[in-house]
Scaffold this active site. Structure first.
Site, mmCIF file in Angstrom:
data_model
loop_
_atom_site.group_PDB
_atom_site.id
_atom_site.type_symbol
_atom_site.label_atom_id
_atom_site.label_comp_id
_atom_site.label_asym_id
_atom_site.label_seq_id
_atom_site.Cartn_x
_atom_site.Cartn_y
_atom_site.Cartn_z
ATOM 1 N N LYS A 29 -2.515 3.633 2.945
ATOM 2 C CA LYS A 29 -1.804 4.581 3.808
ATOM 3 C C LYS A 29 -2.370 4.509 5.222
ATOM 4 C CE LYS A 29 -0.740 8.807 2.483
ATOM 5 N NZ LYS A 29 -0.835 10.244 2.144
ATOM 6 N N GLY A 59 2.386 8.836 7.905
ATOM 7 C CA GLY A 59 2.453 7.421 8.214
ATOM 8 C C GLY A 59 2.935 6.607 7.030
ATOM 9 N N PRO A 60 3.107 5.269 7.215
ATOM 10 C CA PRO A 60 3.624 4.400 6.157
ATOM 11 C C PRO A 60 2.577 4.118 5.086
ATOM 12 C CG PRO A 60 3.067 3.106 8.091
ATOM 13 C CD PRO A 60 2.885 4.544 8.480
ATOM 14 N N VAL A 61 3.061 3.783 3.895
ATOM 15 C CA VAL A 61 2.208 3.422 2.763
ATOM 16 C C VAL A 61 2.606 2.033 2.292
ATOM 17 C CG1 VAL A 61 1.419 4.039 0.454
ATOM 18 C CG2 VAL A 61 2.017 5.840 2.086
ATOM 19 N N GLY A 68 5.775 8.766 4.998
ATOM 20 C CA GLY A 68 5.816 10.217 5.080
ATOM 21 C C GLY A 68 5.420 10.682 6.460
ATOM 22 N N GLY A 69 5.161 11.983 6.572
ATOM 23 C CA GLY A 69 4.796 12.547 7.855
ATOM 24 C C GLY A 69 3.487 12.018 8.399
ATOM 25 N N ASP A 111 0.856 22.070 -0.414
ATOM 26 C CA ASP A 111 2.089 21.280 -0.330
ATOM 27 C C ASP A 111 2.400 20.624 -1.679
ATOM 28 O OD1 ASP A 111 4.342 20.393 1.005
ATOM 29 O OD2 ASP A 111 3.401 18.554 1.713
ATOM 30 N N LEU A 155 5.793 0.747 0.566
ATOM 31 C CA LEU A 155 6.201 1.612 -0.542
ATOM 32 C C LEU A 155 6.989 2.819 -0.074
ATOM 33 C CD1 LEU A 155 2.843 1.590 -2.548
ATOM 34 C CD2 LEU A 155 4.910 0.280 -3.042
ATOM 35 N N GLY A 156 6.771 3.245 1.152
ATOM 36 C CA GLY A 156 7.449 4.423 1.685
ATOM 37 C C GLY A 156 6.762 4.894 2.948
#
Length: 575
Positions: free
Chosen positions: A286, A270-272, A267-268, A383, A264-265
């Site tokens: 995640k 790790g992958p999801v 981020g900082g 955040d 799905l994407g």
């Protein structure tokens, strides 16, 4: 046939058709074999129900197991053993199977293993899993062709060519290891080693017993919450509450071995990946990066702590996995992705009508109010931004990504840190410059987010001839009584222009430079809900006088601390 005395004729006692046409001719777990003297035989691991079968006449009673299968209702295995599957090729399969699509043969095997009634399974090239429960009837062994079936066998029947060597090694190593372990435990101070060994064993045991594919989050987690709410003893309640731990194998199968198609994407942290359970429920998985700096104990404690936060505007953590040096979080799946996917896309932003944007603003405000005031622990998110606001199927907003959140005491309202984490453009000035964060830091981020939702523009990416960011632009329009121009031109104006001006006023109150001037989230929620109550006039927002916070804070090193997109700082610290 028999030749009878008297009339010269044959008397038919028993006959078998050349082709099996009688359903269940060989009974349960019996196999019809063509062109042999005895047409029926038992599957391997089974024996005839009656010794009369060997005389050859009636197999209607079928066959029975020589060894019993595991009692799997309680998900435990006797003597550490579990059932296994034997491959049987060239079969004409029974017709009473339950069929459904499956990602792989392994997926099908796990489903059968965790089904107490499952006796066999098959997986074909079309991606369909067939599972048989109870007795197998009408099996036929073919000389060629047919399909492959995997028969469930008892654990005691599993033989290995290396069994004797394995037993010798166990006989030698187990006593030696046990002696060393006992000495370590005896001389370890305060029983620390004992706790580590026990916790590690319990973690592995729980993980091996919890299969993600078969879990029903809608019923099982609700049962846990109900038990917590009805228990008045706080200590027992905390002890009883346990976030489900799942095996790495089941998580891998649910995501099709963490396939790139399911990604799905990233981020900082790790992958999801998107995952799917046997009951059809979709999840988000995640995988935390090994560079996050968190140990197993910190990760587990933080995850359980966040999992105790239950609010309709917070993303729900469903479970986790701690295995093979991997730390994995299981979340509820949000089909409409994150807010930034719609808000800053010139085409998709049209989906966000004014009523939808108001609904999202109210939901975010309610979620933050819960974190700041009504949860059992006070949380400062640190955040808050559009990419951390996820949308469910009905466009309800849910605050996500608590990786940078900090927990403060019930009476605390602020704290200080030497490590700045968060995203530029949403960070309050006192936090970005001096490292001082509080609930008012989240209020500032909420104000930026509110103005972005109204305008459809990013704060950090907003440039025109007179303004360097969205806050300065919004303030200039407010001063000259032109705030209606801030509205996203791709959507229709609300029926009441005063409502739009009221939301802009609230946003500007939240981004005021001094934390003491900003309202609390309780004040914000009251301002939003009571449309007739007068609002105070906002003071000039932060970051509108042209000062460069990167220059004023030499501790922030963008080359070292920022992610690849130069937006999010991702310094990790244990909580």
């Amino acid at each position: 046939m028999a030749w009878l005395s008297g009339p010269q004729d044959w008397d038919i006692i028993w006959d078998v058709p050349l082709n099996q046409s009688i359903y269940g001719l060989c009974g349960a777990f019996g196999v019809y074999r063509k062109n042999i003297s005895s047409p029926c035989e038992c599957l391997i691991g089974f024996e005839p129900f009656s010794t009369d079968y060997t005389s050859g006449n009636d197999w209607s009673g079928g066959c029975v197991r020589k060894s019993s299968l595991q009692k799997c209702e309680n998900n435990t295995y006797a003597n550490g053993k579990k059932d296994w599957f034997m491959k049987i090729p060239f079969l004409r399969l029974p017709g009473n199977s339950k069929a459904y699509s499956a990602a792989s043969a392994r997926y099908c095997e796990v489903a059968c293993m965790n089904n107490c009634s499952c006796t066999a399974y098959a997986y074909n090239s079309s991606g369909y899993c067939m599972i048989w429960e109870g007795a197998l009837l009408n099996l036929q062994q073919l000389l060629d062709g047919g399909e492959i079936m995997y028969l469930r066998r008892a654990a005691d029947e599993h033989q290995s060519t290396k069994g004797k060597k394995w037993k010798v090694w166990v006989a030698v190593l187990v006593p030696t290891t046990g002696l060393i372990l006992c000495l370590f435990i005896c001389f370890s101070t305060k029983g620390k080693l004992k706790r580590i060994v026990t916790n590690s064993y319990q973690t592995r045991e729980k993980a091996s017993n919890n299969n993600l594919l078969l879990f029903d989050f809608n019923t099982e987690l609700d049962a846990i919450n109900e038990e917590m709410n009805t228990n008045n003893n706080m200590k027992k309640r905390e002890k009883d509450f346990e976030l489900p731990l799942f095996s790495y194998e089941s998580v891998s199968i649910a995501t099709n071995n963490f396939s790139a198609v399911n990604k799905l994407g990233e981020g900082g942290y790790g992958p999801v990946y998107k995952g799917k359970l046997l009951r059809g429920q979709e999840i988000a998985v995640k995988m935390l990066s090994k560079r996050s700096g968190q140990g197993i104990e910190e990760f587990t404690n933080e995850t359980i702590l966040i999992a105790k936060l239950q609010h309709r505007n917070l993303v729900r953590i469903l479970g986790c996995c701690i295995e093979r040096d991997e730390k994995i979080l299981i979340y509820e799946y949000m089909p409409n992705q994150s807010l930034d996917v719609y808000l800053f896309d010139p085409i998709r932003k049209k989906v966000l009508a004014w009523e939808t944007r108001v609904h999202i603003i109210k939901g975010i405000a309610q979620g933050l109010l819960y974190l700041h005031q009504y949860s059992r622990i006070r949380i400062i998110h640190r955040d808050l931004k559009p990419s951390n606001i996820l949308l469910d199927s009905e466009m309800n907003p849910k605050i996500s990504d608590f990786g940078m959140a900090r927990i403060v005491g019930g009476n605390e309202t602020e704290a200080n840190t030497n490590r700045i984490v968060g995203t530029f453009g949403y960070m309050s000035p006192e936090y970005a410059i001096d490292g001082l964060y509080s609930i008012k830091s989240d209020v500032f981020s909420f104000g930026v987010l509110l103005l972005e939702i109204i305008s459809g523009k990013k704060n950090t990416g907003f440039y025109n001839s007179s303004s360097l960011n969205l806050l300065k632009h919004a303030w200039g329009l407010w001063v000259y009584d032109l705030s209606l121009e801030l509205m996203d031109p791709t959507i229709s104006y609300p029926s009441s222009r005063s409502i739009l001006l009221r939301f802009i006023n609230i946003g500007l109150l939240c981004v005021q430079e001094s934390p003491t001037d900003r309202p609390t989230m309780l004040d914000v929620v009251l301002m939003i809900s009571n449309e007739r109550a007068p609002l105070p006039k906002p003071k000039q927002p932060a970051f509108t006088t042209g000062r460069n916070m990167m220059d004023t804070n030499p501790t922030i090193d963008t080359a070292r601390n920022c992610s690849n997109n130069s937006v999010t700082i991702s310094i990790m610290e244990a909580r």
